[in-house]
Design a protein around this motif. Structure first.
Motif: not given
Length: 261
Positions: A225-236
């Motif tokens: 993974p890229a260091p700054d890749a998102a790991v979770c989110a609010s829906p969409y």
């Protein structure tokens, strides 16, 4: 900001602001990555997961009364409950009989019988995201559903109602996506990176979910993974969480470098 002692650091980003955050989800993912790499898990991280247990059978993204001031009030959810219960079980913090009870009452009991119109892979009766009463409308998320299946396999509950529907939804969803990144992302509204689904599938197969082996192979191995890749989110993805600490641990695991917390 929440105090967050013992939690893995992360940053939450909204289109109009960015703030530091510490929560049980990111910490749980770091615990899992270290465990799979055969590395020692800091005991304070396990303490943090225990602090997120907000009911007998439910874990939440943040500990009780520990959410930051800007955050909405969240109930316990199936994904965090599955993730944290399994890691506490593997760490010896939960007895098998207790983990089995949580899996039964806090994961398998919550199914999406009423789902909004959507793509053809969604199956009524598949495991849901939120711990909401049976008549409530639910969201579904394939990565969260895989995590639910992993806990059920680890606790000997692979035959419970909802398992077949969930496996069918995941298999058909991956086939429907046909490798398209946008379609793959749409399978998991709370997980913006398709590699999270790949990682979850590989983990679930290792826990005994043999019915997911073919779809795990079809998606292929996860990439670093890229260091700054998102790991979770609010829906969409309107609000996303990022954790260089977590991604560093994952990268070490995937590349074979010695993992260090």
């Amino acid at each position: 900001m929440n105090g967050g002692e013992g939690f893995v650091a992360s940053v939450v980003r909204h289109p109009r602001w960015e703030r530091p955050d510490r929560n049980g989800f990111v910490t749980g993912q770091a615990v899992r990555a270290l465990r799979l790499a055969g590395a020692e898990v800091p005991p304070q991280w396990l303490d943090a997961l225990e602090a997120c247990r907000v009911s007998r059978d439910g874990f939440s993204f943040w500990p009780r009364d520990g959410a930051p001031a800007w955050a909405p009030r969240l109930v316990a959810d199936v994904d965090d409950t599955a993730l944290m219960t399994l890691e506490l079980l593997r760490a010896g913090r939960l007895a098998p009989v207790e983990a089995r009870g949580i899996a039964c009452r806090g994961v398998a009991a919550f199914r999406a019988h009423r789902v909004a119109a959507g793509p053809p892979w969604i199956r009524p009766g598949m495991f849901a995201v939120w711990q909401r009463p049976g008549g409530a409308r639910q969201l579904v998320d394939c990565t969260a559903a895989v995590n639910a299946l992993a806990l059920l396999a680890a606790t000997g509950l692979t035959g419970v109602a909802g398992t077949a529907e969930t496996i069918s939804a995941i298999v058909d969803g991956v086939a429907w996506a046909e490798g398209d990144p946008l379609r793959l992302a749409s399978l998991s509204p709370f997980y913006p990176e398709p590699d999270d689904l790949r990682n979850a599938l590989a983990h679930a197969v290792g826990e005994g979910c043999g019915d997911l082996a073919a779809v795990a192979c079809a998606l292929g191995p996860a990439v670093v993974p890229a260091p700054d890749a998102a790991v979770c989110a609010s829906p969409y993805g309107l609000v996303t969480w990022h954790s260089e600490e977590l991604q560093s641990i994952r990268a070490r695991f995937l590349t074979g470098a010695p993992p260090t917390p």
